[in-house]
Write a protein that holds these residues in place. Structure first.
Motif, PDB file in Angstrom:
ATOM      1  N   UNK A 218       0.812  -1.228   0.000  1.00 48.89           N
ATOM      2  CA  UNK A 218       0.000   0.000   0.000  1.00 48.89           C
ATOM      3  C   UNK A 218       0.840   1.271   0.000  1.00 48.89           C
ATOM      4  N   UNK A 221      -0.760   3.771  -2.218  1.00 50.30           N
ATOM      5  CA  UNK A 221      -1.847   4.487  -1.542  1.00 50.30           C
ATOM      6  C   UNK A 221      -1.274   5.634  -0.724  1.00 50.30           C
ATOM      7  N   UNK A 224      -0.307   8.350  -2.872  1.00 50.93           N
ATOM      8  CA  UNK A 224      -1.447   9.038  -3.490  1.00 50.93           C
ATOM      9  C   UNK A 224      -2.000  10.113  -2.565  1.00 50.93           C
ATOM     10  N   UNK A 379      -5.019   4.361  -6.435  1.00 47.52           N
ATOM     11  CA  UNK A 379      -6.026   3.921  -5.481  1.00 47.52           C
ATOM     12  C   UNK A 379      -7.012   3.019  -6.194  1.00 47.52           C
ATOM     13  N   UNK A 380      -7.749   2.230  -5.440  1.00 49.85           N
ATOM     14  CA  UNK A 380      -8.673   1.293  -6.071  1.00 49.85           C
ATOM     15  C   UNK A 380     -10.105   1.786  -5.894  1.00 49.85           C
ATOM     16  N   UNK A 381     -10.993   1.253  -6.739  1.00 49.61           N
ATOM     17  CA  UNK A 381     -12.405   1.614  -6.588  1.00 49.61           C
ATOM     18  C   UNK A 381     -13.005   0.895  -5.389  1.00 49.61           C
TER      19      UNK A 381
ATOM     20  N   UNK B  54     -13.836   4.384  -3.349  1.00 50.87           N
ATOM     21  CA  UNK B  54     -15.063   5.006  -3.841  1.00 50.87           C
ATOM     22  C   UNK B  54     -16.236   4.437  -3.061  1.00 50.87           C
ATOM     23  N   UNK B  68     -13.654  11.530  -2.834  1.00 52.24           N
ATOM     24  CA  UNK B  68     -13.223  10.810  -4.043  1.00 52.24           C
ATOM     25  C   UNK B  68     -12.966  11.789  -5.181  1.00 52.24           C
TER      26      UNK B  68
END
Lengths: 381, 316
Positions: A218, A221, A224, A379-381, B54, B68
């Motif tokens: 991570x 992350x 980010x 980053x992920x959804x 999200x 987001x």
């Protein structure tokens, strides 16, 4: 907005980390040099002084009797065997390699990256027997060390033939043609090849590893959450591997020239290859690390992509010595165009070829870089 | 402006409802804890607030921004320690701080930040040589570089030894004293109790209780009860001879008291039974008791909550 300042600070941290890690430094800089030493040592022992001279014997007869085939006797003599069958000496300097009369000889020499060649004309035997003057053409590059030896040997043989039948008056004469291709040794190929190897291996393995590890731990992350963008992050990695590649290039060329007397041409044409190459493989590594689920899979896929290139793209051996089907495979490997391009610049001074290679490399690089930036997610959804 | 306003937040992973419609607000200067067992949805929830994930439904506003969509803006204003914080192996805390300051484009004083997180002694040690606690402190230091008013700490002490945990607590208290708003996730009860102004207990994607520790106990605790060390027979005897509800578990008879006088009736029945009984006392539910009741789990010897595996889902 891409910020040069952020790229610079990321570059600083990354390069410092890289230099503190002895392992990376070893593989980035020292390992390719070790390879040059090993392969250079293995193959330099092979050149015991015999020079391969491509010879096109255009005199195919017809001959009333084999005694009348003077051209064949001449070729035999060029190999150091007298018409009566005696060997002239054990350390005869040249070794004739016959080329079919149908070949375009100049092109053949270039294709075999040789500058040493002899053409025996079609009416050689007939004219000799008739005592008419006949010209043997010797191809050579005056700057090459082998060239003098070859022309000296050929005129020696011609003189012997002149003496034998005509008491020394010149029937067989020598004319020389200058060839620009330098006589290449194995080490001359080895240097561009291993530069290609280091352009591939360091950025590729490193980025496969980093991008999959950072995803797992991570760290992406984490990054980010700062103003650093993924584009800037990748740019700083690419920059570092360009620096590393240039350092590694200088080191390898120095070792090759100093220890093995390699002939390399250094021109500005090398720069685009040394810039695009690491960009291409850093992006490709990034792409592999991005599309795979975990570091283990990334490692496997990375190896599957890397290993064929490592051996088949002309890194350790010129691909012309490989069978045709392997050569076809080589043509779909991006590294092939880098290695060929480096050879074209450093060994053959063939800039037309280099431009084509460069164009191919540029297109692949742009595509891979764009794909890596697009698919890579902080980053992920 | 309320720093954090979350309403009906939802996040699904296929069939699994990681976050299932939760709502809360966090006030300025408050330490707010999301407390729950592993897999309760704490990390998913905090990562949505940080703009790292999200949401699938509901509304989230952090410092007035959509985390987001406005993540890039938001990240300049918040500080975050992700769960299991790691950093570049060959980089020291001081270098890391300088790096972050460069990225944020601000002038930072590394020594001051290192002092704030009690890490001056290890300023020049590379990350791979730091202890677990020092690594977390490095994370805290980085979260502070951009001078955020709002901090997200995702399990800041998980896996640390008790001393290291206390040191981190000290740092967090110092940050609160400076007026920072802090969101904390933890699966340690004592941590939530020690640090937070308010706690939200999460289980299976929902908030099952929220408020100060006292409020939660008052709302969800059983109130006062009488406990008697005695046998199963005694429990049955008291149940048969009084109007009281009697519970029994492993040699402990437990009787909820609606009024204090109920205790007298229970003890009278016990005396009458001629059976042996030992120590007696009355007690109220602690936060632990409430917690165990709410998430049907147990607390292990380290104060960590362990839930029987059924229905647990991953938040990672």
């Amino acid at each position: 907005m891409v910020s040069a300042k952020r790229i610079a600070s990321d570059f600083r941290v990354f390069s410092r980390g890289y230099l503190r890690n002895k392992f990376g430094l070893f593989f980035g800089l020292i390992f390719p040099v070790i390879l040059i030493l090993i392969f250079g040592a293995i193959f330099s022992g092979n050149s015991s002084g015999t020079i391969t001279v491509y010879t096109q014997n255009q005199d195919t007869g017809p001959f009333p009797s084999s005694q009348m085939d003077i051209a064949a006797q001449f070729v035999q003599a060029l190999n150091g065997t007298m018409p009566d069958g005696t060997r002239v000496s054990d350390t005869w300097p040249i070794q004739v390699e016959l080329v079919s009369p149908s070949e375009n000889f100049t092109k053949y020499l270039a294709d075999h990256s040789s500058s040493d060649g002899i053409i025996i004309p079609a009416d050689f035997s007939a004219k000799y027997l008739a005592g008419q003057r006949v010209d043997v053409t010797v191809y050579g590059n005056p700057t090459s060390s082998t060239s003098g030896l070859v022309s000296g040997t050929v005129s020696g043989v011609a003189n012997m033939f002149n003496l034998q039948r005509f008491n020394g008056s010149t029937v067989i004469s020598i004319s020389s043609t200058t060839v620009n291709t330098e006589q290449t040794q194995y080490v001359d190929f080895l240097i561009p090849g291993l530069i290609g190897f280091s352009i591939l291996v360091s950025p590729m393995f490193s980025l496969v590893n980093i991008s999959s590890e950072y995803k797992k731990t991570k760290l992406f992350k984490q990054l980010s959450l700062t103003p650093l963008t993924k584009m800037e992050w990748l740019a700083s990695k690419v920059l570092w591997y360009i620096v590393l590649t240039v350092l590694s290039f200088l080191l390898m060329v120095t070792v090759g020239v100093v220890l093995f007397g390699a002939h390399v041409t250094l021109t500005v044409w090398l720069i685009p290859f040394l810039v695009l190459g690491p960009t291409l493989f850093a992006s490709l590594g990034m792409l592999v690390g991005t599309v795979t689920k975990n570091p283990e899979t990334a490692g496997v896929i990375g190896n599957i992509v890397t290993f064929p290139m490592m051996f088949l793209a002309g890194t350790f051996f010129p691909i012309s010595i490989m069978p045709q089907y392997l050569q076809s495979i080589a043509h779909i490997l991006p590294l092939y165009y880098i290695v060929e391009g480096l050879n074209n610049v450093m060994v053959y001074a063939n800039y037309t070829g280099a431009v084509i290679d460069l164009a191919v490399v540029a297109v692949i690089t742009v595509v891979i870089f764009a794909a890596a930036v697009k698919l890579f997610k902080w980053r992920e959804d | 402006m309320i720093p954090i306003d979350v309403s009906s937040l939802k996040k699904y992973y296929g069939e699994i409802k990681a976050v299932d419609g939760i709502s809360f607000t966090v006030d300025k200067g408050e330490i707010f804890s999301l407390l729950g067992p592993n897999g309760a949805g704490k990390t998913t929830c905090i990562e949505i607030m940080e703009g790292l994930r999200k949401k699938d439904g509901g509304d989230v506003k952090v410092l007035g921004l959509d985390p987001w969509k406005d993540g890039y803006e938001l990240h300049k204003k918040i500080g975050v320690i992700p769960q299991e914080f790691t950093f570049f192996e060959k980089t020291s805390p001081r270098e890391a701080i300088t790096y972050y300051a460069d990225l944020f484009g601000i002038k930072a004083n590394p020594d001051e930040i290192l002092k704030e997180v009690l890490l001056e002694d290890s300023a020049k040690v590379t990350f791979d040589n730091l202890s677990g606690g020092q690594k977390q402190k490095t994370g805290l230091a980085l979260a502070l570089v951009n001078l955020p008013e709002l901090l997200f700490l995702d399990e800041p002490t998980t896996g640390l030894d008790p001393n290291a945990r206390r040191a981190i607590w000290e740092v967090i208290r110092g940050l609160k004293a400076k007026g920072k708003t802090i969101i904390l996730t933890t699966h340690y009860l004592d941590e939530a109790q020690q640090l937070s102004d308010r706690v939200a207990i999460m289980n299976q994607g929902r908030i099952v209780a929220m408020g100060t520790a006292d409020e939660i106990i008052a709302q969800h605790g059983s109130g006062e009860r009488l406990e008697i060390h005695g046998s199963k027979e005694l429990a049955n005897y008291i149940a048969a001879n009084t109007e009281l509800k009697v519970g029994y578990r492993k040699g402990m008879i437990s009787i909820p008291l609606k009024q204090k006088i109920d205790a007298l009736a229970a003890l009278a029945a016990a005396e009458q039974s001629k059976l042996n009984w030992g120590e007696i006392h009355t007690r109220r539910d602690s936060l632990d008791d409430v917690f165990i009741k709410l998430v049907s789990g147990v607390v292990d010897e380290h104060g960590e909550i362990i839930v029987e595996s059924k229905g647990s889902n991953s938040s990672n």
